[in-house]
Design a protein around this motif. Sequence first.
Motif, short mmCIF file in Angstrom:
data_model
loop_
_atom_site.label_atom_id
_atom_site.label_comp_id
_atom_site.label_asym_id
_atom_site.label_seq_id
_atom_site.Cartn_x
_atom_site.Cartn_y
_atom_site.Cartn_z
N HIS A 10 0.80 -1.23 0.00
CA HIS A 10 0.00 0.00 0.00
C HIS A 10 0.83 1.27 0.00
N GLY A 11 1.85 1.31 -0.85
CA GLY A 11 2.65 2.51 -1.01
C GLY A 11 3.78 2.68 -0.01
N ASP A 12 3.89 1.78 0.94
CA ASP A 12 4.95 1.88 1.95
C ASP A 12 6.21 1.17 1.46
N THR A 13 6.86 1.79 0.49
CA THR A 13 8.05 1.16 -0.08
C THR A 13 9.24 1.18 0.88
N LEU A 14 9.25 2.11 1.83
CA LEU A 14 10.35 2.12 2.81
C LEU A 14 10.32 0.85 3.67
N SER A 15 9.14 0.48 4.15
CA SER A 15 9.02 -0.77 4.92
C SER A 15 9.29 -1.98 4.03
N ALA A 16 8.86 -1.92 2.78
CA ALA A 16 9.10 -3.01 1.84
C ALA A 16 10.61 -3.18 1.62
#
Length: 157
Positions: A10-16
């Motif tokens: 859901h757009g949280d590429t930093l956590s990904a």
Amino acid sequence: MRIGLLSDTHGDTLSAEKAIKAMGDIDLLLHAGDTYADAKALQDVFGIEVVAVKGNTDFYCNAASETTIIIEDKKIFLTHGHKYNVKFGIDRLYYRALETNSDIVVFGHSHVPTHVEENNMIFVNPGSISRPRGGSKPSYGLINISKKNIDIKICNL
């Protein structure tokens, strides 16, 4: 082959990105939807092959909602899961996996990590690194596949 699993970023590429770093060396990343654009961005950042499907929030995305790949003679069915009502059980998903003759099913949508074996078929939902539900923590999955063994792990971020 070592495969990383993500869903519902859901757009949280930093956590990904943190999750992918925590996975260690992976040969492939599977992204089970929501958000398809995240999967493609992660492919660019890490230079790894990513197989992704669109989810129920990927409104203007032309990507497939399901696909199958074969690794070490094992067929993996990848879908988001919303079309199979996975929030209410895996029965419909199980029958679709039978139709595709799959050994492993990777799905998302519920944001709850799941690992179930049903009639020699493995179902795995890595949960969500951005919006966990059901009392779970941010999570991702790993699959190690060899000719003789399939090892599944769900890991907290």
